[in-house]
Design an enzyme around this catalytic site. Structure first.
Site, short mmCIF file in Angstrom:
data_model
loop_
_atom_site.label_atom_id
_atom_site.label_comp_id
_atom_site.label_asym_id
_atom_site.label_seq_id
_atom_site.Cartn_x
_atom_site.Cartn_y
_atom_site.Cartn_z
N ILE A 189 0.81 -1.33 0.00
CA ILE A 189 0.13 -0.24 -0.12
C ILE A 189 0.94 1.25 0.12
O ILE A 189 0.33 2.56 -0.24
CB ILE A 189 -1.01 -0.03 1.26
CG1 ILE A 189 -0.60 0.25 2.46
CG2 ILE A 189 -1.82 -1.17 1.14
CD1 ILE A 189 -1.35 0.94 3.56
N LYS A 190 2.26 1.21 0.19
CA LYS A 190 3.11 2.42 0.05
C LYS A 190 3.42 2.98 -1.03
O LYS A 190 2.63 2.47 -2.18
CB LYS A 190 4.25 2.04 0.82
CG LYS A 190 4.22 1.55 2.18
CD LYS A 190 3.54 2.07 3.21
CE LYS A 190 2.74 1.32 4.40
NZ LYS A 190 3.57 1.24 5.63
N ASN A 191 3.77 4.18 -1.18
CA ASN A 191 4.04 4.80 -2.33
C ASN A 191 4.84 4.27 -3.52
O ASN A 191 4.51 4.38 -4.46
CB ASN A 191 4.34 6.16 -2.43
CG ASN A 191 3.52 7.20 -1.78
OD1 ASN A 191 2.74 6.70 -0.93
ND2 ASN A 191 3.47 8.57 -1.86
#
Ligand SMILES: *Cc1c(COP(=O)(O)O)cnc(C)c1O
Length: 392
Positions: A189-191
């Site tokens: 879910i991180k960038n």
């Protein structure tokens, strides 16, 4: 009269990684190469990441949580030591302090930006305080000048939790090198993602050497090539280390994700600005505030607040959105209210009213680079429909 809301057929998730043919091809290339764990691609990814943030030393690790674990060990955290932490984080941050016998000292946040409050840090320093673990929340940085001043005054280290921070700038400088140590996360879910993974960044080569040993079985020398041509199988264990190394399969993803992360972030910003614009006319839903100091926000998250005027709880709001095929996230339930922490630190529950107020009202709306503007408009329409029915 507003136009009738029409539910979409497919579920819009809160987050989805952007995986393109180039990542798939690189992973396949790694699988076919005969070298799938830590190797040349992991080394290249470390070099690329070091160049991206401007870090003299980096260590890719199997997760940010693992990086927090060995980072705190390398900083010398001992049982009974106090670490000042924002409660507005994923529990990994404080879990690793607790796992090493340290004491998590949770302090207040700014309820608008959800960043740790420097004045609250200063007030929480005691003789047992050894460090500060701030989180650059949601893609914006915390106030590193203010934190640095407190750290210098009381001889504390700062270990930046930059899990949300790839691309985040504070006064023109990339986060991750403001003090002793920082950790980034590449969870899906991180960038940017490597499946699972993380990166430690630092200036100090002695600390880096210790961390490399802790990362991989306690070997003093880099030993991933001990089975390769030119490598030697004999190794020396200098301390009882862990197994937090980073695979070439992960690096295959990471090399291409990092090359595109500025593009991903630019897209997140466009979508977040559209949310901000559209929510201007929905007073029941509070908009996230950006910090007042100079920064570059990568909009890792768009955290809305379900205000009391909505006439429903945040949890009811989330359920109602799911019924309209919109996924949401919760970043984060204030960690000190979680059962383990509430039991261990009962006096803290109820003592952080701003964090607790936010914790009960925040809701992360879908935000990821592959979303369309129509998806954003759909989410806002779905929110409006939820609110209309709350007042039925
Ligand atoms: C995701 C996250 C972590 C943990 O990262 P992993 O790579 O999943 O271990 C730590 N801190 C914060 C603030 C996070 O959001």
């Amino acid at each position: 009269m507003a136009k009738a809301f029409v539910k979409r057929d497919t579920f819009l998730p809160f987050s989805r990684p952007t995986i393109r043919q180039v990542e798939i091809d690189e992973v396949v290339d790694t699988l076919r190469s005969g070298w799938i764990t830590t190797g040349p691609k992991a080394e290249r990814f470390e070099k690329d990441f070091a160049a991206y943030v401007g870090a003299p030393e980096v260590l890719a690790v199997s997760s940010a949580t693992g990086g927090l674990h060995i980072g705190l060990m390398a900083l010398g955290l001992k049982p009974g030591d106090e670490v000042i932490i924002t409660p507005m984080t994923w529990a990994a941050t404080s879990n690793m302090v607790e796992a090493l016998g340290g004491k998590s000292v949770f302090v207040e946040i700014d309820p608008d930006t959800l960043q740790i409050d420097p004045a609250a840090i200063e007030a929480a320093v005691t003789e047992r305080t050894v460090g500060i673990l701030p989180v650059h929340f949601g893609g914006a940085p915390c106030d590193m000048d203010a934190l640095g001043e407190i750290a210098r005054k009381h001889s504390l280290w700062i270990f930046e939790d930059a899990a949300h921070g790839v691309g985040t700038l504070y006064k023109g400088r990339h986060v991750g090198l403001f003090d002793r140590l920082a950790v980034f996360s590449f969870h899906p879910i991180k960038n940017m993602t490597t499946g699972e993974g993380g990166m430690l960044t630092l200036n100090d080569s002695d600390l880096a050497r210790k961390l490399r040993a802790l990362r991989f079985h306690g070997l003093e020398k880099q030993a991933w090539n001990r089975y390769a041509e030119g490598g030697t199988p004999q190794v020396e264990i200098v301390l009882p280390g862990f197994k937090y190394n980073f695979m070439d399969i992960q690096a295959a993803l990471g090399i291409h994700q990092l090359a595109s992360v500025d593009e991903f972030n630019a897209r997140r910003r466009e979508l977040a600005f559209l949310y901000l614009e559209l929510f201007a006319e929905v007073p029941e839903i509070g908009r996230p505030a950006a910090p007042a100091y100079d920064h570059f926000h990568t909009w890792h998250l768009y955290v809305a607040k379900v205000l009391d005027s909505a006439g429903m709880t945040r949890d009811q709001f989330m359920t109602a959105l799911r019924q309209r095929n919109v996924g949401t996230g919760l970043h984060f339930r204030a960690v000190h209210t979680q059962p383990y922490y509430a039991q261990k630190y009962p006096d803290v529950v109820g003592s952080l009213p701003k964090a607790e107020w936010a914790s009960d009202r925040i809701c992360s709306l879908p935000l990821f680079p592959d979303m369309t503007e129509d998806d954003v408009r759909y989410v806002v329409d779905a929110v409006k429909d939820v609110l209309v029915h709350a007042k039925d």
